[in-house]
Enzyme design. Structure first.
Site, PDB file in Angstrom:
ATOM      1  N   SER A 120      -2.444  -0.604 -13.389  1.00  0.00           N
ATOM      2  CA  SER A 120      -1.857  -0.344 -11.776  1.00  0.00           C
ATOM      3  C   SER A 120      -3.127  -0.175 -10.971  1.00  0.00           C
ATOM      4  CB  SER A 120      -1.124   0.841 -11.817  1.00  0.00           C
ATOM      5  OG  SER A 120      -1.120   1.547 -10.598  1.00  0.00           O
TER       6      SER A 120
ATOM      7  N   TYR B 224      -0.197   9.777 -14.582  1.00  0.00           N
ATOM      8  CA  TYR B 224       0.061   8.431 -14.554  1.00  0.00           C
ATOM      9  C   TYR B 224      -1.182   7.576 -14.453  1.00  0.00           C
ATOM     10  CZ  TYR B 224       2.490   4.071 -13.145  1.00  0.00           C
ATOM     11  OH  TYR B 224       2.609   2.828 -12.851  1.00  0.00           O
TER      12      TYR B 224
END
Length: 263
Positions: A142, A155
């Site tokens: 990401s 995350y």
């Protein structure tokens, strides 16, 4: 990479980015796509969609956090449908909360799926690819694996770890002619994040845009595949003026203006 006639395996394939990647691989001429996710009904729907695009689809309902089941399933899948030429590790979960309010079960779930699950299946596939001296592995990280985001501490940590893992693996598997890349989507409009508080000034990408960026990156042999101009701009800002990027991220984040009570 030449996709024609190849076999691919996509994790997290029942929705969002994984589903869009499976669709795009079918359009690119991949002959057979193995689809991994936990929800069998959603997987069945994706199988129908892939077959409509003239590719063979095989559903494997699995929880990547269960290494024994994964080991058995991959051994059987390779024997019945292999060899697998492309592995796309897309499965992931995310929980949004200020760090001081995080819940340990959520943290454990993110680490188990995003890291341990990815590691488990990659090890099983990579060993077989190395034996054959061919293959491609894509780990979906990401932009948060480059620029950490408030309210997404765990995350972000898992996505940073995925980039480190990918970089190490790229060097280790190069002598075996196995290529390893990372895909770095920014905020993407998927089921996983629709109930989140979104960051200000960020325009979400669509899963289809992410899938198309992956195809372009694989054609070019790009080691780290960015999706859009927002990601490019954020990384340039990080290199040239990290203090400015920190300030922008802080202002864009959904953190409350006042400290949260801890009780």
């Amino acid at each position: 990479m030449n996709f024609e006639g190849k076999t691919a395996l996509v994790t997290g394939a029942s929705r969002g980015i994984g589903r869009a990647i499976a669709h795009e691989l079918a359009r690119q001429g991949v002959q057979k796509i193995l689809l991994i996710a936990r929800n069998p009904q959603r997987l069945a729907d994706v199988v129908t969609e892939i077959e409509y695009l003239n590719a063979e689809a095989i559903a494997l309902s699995l929880d990547l956090a269960d290494p024994v089941s994964v080991n058995v399933a991959i051994a059987n899948a390779w024997r019945q449908h292999g060899p697998i030429h492309l592995l796309v590790n897309c499965a992931g979960v995310a929980h949004q909360a200020p760090f001081l309010k995080t819940r340990l079960p959520h943290v454990q779930t993110e680490i188990a799926t995003n890291l341990v699950g990815l590691y488990t299946i990659t090890r099983l596939i990579a060993r077989r690819m190395a034996t054959r001296r061919e293959g491609h592995i894509v780990n979906v990280s990401s932009l948060m694996g480059k620029v950490a985001a408030p309210t997404m501490a765990t995350y972000s940590a898992t996505k940073f770890a995925i980039l480190g893992f990918t970089q190490a693996l790229r060097g280790e598997l190069a002598p075996y002619n196995v290529k390893v890349a990372a895909l770095l989507p920014s905020l993407t409009d998927t089921d996983m994040v629709r109930d989140f508080q979104w960051f200000r000034w960020v325009k979400p990408a669509t899963p289809e845009q992410v899938a198309q960026a992956l195809i372009r990156g694989l054609h070019r042999g790009t080691p780290e595949i960015l999706v859009d101009w927002q990601s490019q701009m954020a990384l340039w800002c990080q290199r040239l003026s990290p203090w400015l990027l920190d300030r922008v991220v802080q202002q864009a984040s959904p953190l409350p203006d006042r400290p949260l009570p801890l009780r």
